[in-house]
Design a protein around this motif. Sequence first.
Motif, PDB file in Angstrom:
ATOM      1  N   LEU A  20       0.836  -1.206   0.000  1.00  0.00           N
ATOM      2  CA  LEU A  20       0.000   0.000   0.000  1.00  0.00           C
ATOM      3  C   LEU A  20       0.868   1.252   0.000  1.00  0.00           C
ATOM      4  N   LEU A  25      -1.783   3.923  -2.327  1.00  0.00           N
ATOM      5  CA  LEU A  25      -3.078   3.647  -1.702  1.00  0.00           C
ATOM      6  C   LEU A  25      -2.978   3.765  -0.179  1.00  0.00           C
ATOM      7  N   ARG A  28      -4.691   6.517   1.765  1.00  0.00           N
ATOM      8  CA  ARG A  28      -6.130   6.472   2.032  1.00  0.00           C
ATOM      9  C   ARG A  28      -6.545   5.240   2.824  1.00  0.00           C
ATOM     10  N   ARG A  29      -5.604   4.579   3.449  1.00  0.00           N
ATOM     11  CA  ARG A  29      -5.891   3.405   4.254  1.00  0.00           C
ATOM     12  C   ARG A  29      -5.264   3.586   5.631  1.00  0.00           C
ATOM     13  N   SER A  44     -10.815 -10.953   4.224  1.00  0.00           N
ATOM     14  CA  SER A  44     -11.162 -10.908   2.808  1.00  0.00           C
ATOM     15  C   SER A  44     -11.395 -12.341   2.350  1.00  0.00           C
ATOM     16  N   ARG A  61      -8.024  -7.026  -3.409  1.00  0.00           N
ATOM     17  CA  ARG A  61      -8.598  -7.595  -2.174  1.00  0.00           C
ATOM     18  C   ARG A  61     -10.096  -7.350  -2.174  1.00  0.00           C
ATOM     19  N   SER A  73     -12.363  -4.004  -2.648  1.00  0.00           N
ATOM     20  CA  SER A  73     -12.047  -2.978  -1.662  1.00  0.00           C
ATOM     21  C   SER A  73     -10.698  -2.316  -1.919  1.00  0.00           C
ATOM     22  N   ASP A  74      -9.714  -3.092  -2.326  1.00  0.00           N
ATOM     23  CA  ASP A  74      -8.383  -2.537  -2.559  1.00  0.00           C
ATOM     24  C   ASP A  74      -7.812  -3.092  -3.859  1.00  0.00           C
ATOM     25  N   ALA A  76      -4.274  -2.373  -5.642  1.00  0.00           N
ATOM     26  CA  ALA A  76      -3.014  -1.649  -5.460  1.00  0.00           C
ATOM     27  C   ALA A  76      -1.917  -2.298  -6.290  1.00  0.00           C
TER      28      ALA A  76
END
Length: 156
Positions: A20, A25, A28-29, A44, A61, A73-74, A76
């Motif tokens: 990440l 990303l 924003r996590r 997940s 993910r 959801s993700d 990356a």
Amino acid sequence: MTIQYQINTPISADQFIDLLRRSTLGERRPIDDRECMEGMVNNSNLLVTAWDGGKLVGVARSMTDFHYACYLSDLAVDQDYQRQGIGKQLQILTQQQLGRHCKLILIAAPAANAYYGRIGYTHMPRCWVLDGGSLGCRWSARNEATLRPSVSVTNG
């Protein structure tokens, strides 16, 4: 360089956080909340990963029922590996795990918003997001829901 893709190969929270950060990303996590990041990885039910040797360079993910809806959801990809088709391949492989009626749903990062339309997604302006705790439910450190005292909940 040959990128290898894997379906549901477990990754650690450390590997996820590192990717990440390398993908932007992480901005924003909640990468500084270890418990949250471990929960994200461990809960997940569809994980598609991209590897350059032993290095994790991409991840998709998702949470899904495999038949009607899949929330991606993700998505990356390491910045050094972007613009090579890895993100698109992660989405193709994710979709291949789903039933024929299953929709792939995501919330685009602001900088990636235009990308999704170019690869076939339909923009849906009806998405709504409710932040955690907004309806009177908050999560304790032990992941137990603590409701307002005036609410009674029975598990059957």
